[in-house]
Design an enzyme around this catalytic site. Structure first.
Site: not given
Ligand code: AMP
Length: 192
Positions: A15, A90, A129, A135, A146
């Site tokens: 994404k 989400r 990654r 990360r 996740r």
């Molecule tokens: P991502 O980089 O999109 O994988 O997001 C990393 C982490 O940020 C996720 O595992 C959540 O802990 C938090 N996060 C990102 N977007 C959201 C969202 N829309 N709602 C809740 N937590 C989020």
């Protein structure tokens, strides 16, 4: 071109990479809630401090925190003509909140792109990654969590957007350029 788009898909589906490319082509900002949270964690802001423990555990940050952050971001001038949301909404609560934010301004989404990839492929990508970027949430147990949280809380949103006629599904496996072309082709009929 004005476009209001959401990019859905499991962690590791690509994404973030695709959001940047598509936003460049459509000239709308890519807004990644994960990136905004990570920047706040790095700067140890109040928001970052609230979000960090959830992120480190692979859990979602509470809706009220996330929704308020997105509301602020969408109100910034660059997002008024259009945006590509990467990683939001989400949860079904976030869907309702986004609907509210848009309808307050007489706007609506043009399309929701679901980037698909099977679990083995995304785990492999995320572990790669992890070794490249380090990360904090890319360790194997957190990756598994996740993916579970995604399957429980976010995957069902695709159905909801399909029922509204907004969903386009795109295979996320392949060369990066190929996937970008697929997404743009899938969006063409939606963007008129
Ligand atoms: P991502 O980089 O999109 O994988 O997001 C990393 C982490 O940020 C996720 O595992 C959540 O802990 C938090 N996060 C990102 N977007 C959201 C969202 N829309 N709602 C809740 N937590 C989020």
């Amino acid at each position: 071109m004005s476009a209001r788009l959401v990019l859905l898909g499991p962690p590791g589906a690509g994404k973030g990479t695709q959001a940047v490319r598509i936003s460049g082509r459509l000239e709308v900002p890519a807004i990644s809630t994960g990136d905004i949270f990570r920047a706040n964690v790095a700067e140890q802001t109040e928001l970052g401090k609230r979000a960090q423990r959830y992120m480190d555990a692979g859990e979602y940050v509470p809706d009220e925190v996330t929704n308020a952050m997105v509301r602020d971001r969408l109100a910034q001038p660059d997002a008024v003509p259009g945006f590509l949301l990467d990683g939001y909404p989400r949860t079904s609560d976030q869907v309702a909140e986004l609907d509210g934010m848009l309808s307050d301004d007489g706007q609506r989404l043009d399309a929701v792109v679901e980037l698909t990839a099977d679990t083995d492929e995304v785990v492999t990508r995320l572990l790669k990654r992890a070794s490249e970027q380090g990360r904090a949430d890319d360790t194997e147990p957190v990756i598994r969590r996740r993916l579970e949280v995604y399957a429980e809380q976010t995957a069902p949103l695709a159905r909801l957007y399909a029922d509204r006629g907004l969903l386009v599904q795109v295979d996320g496996i392949g060369e990066i350029d190929e996937v970008t072309d697929r997404i743009l082709a899938a969006l063409t009929p939606k963007l008129g």
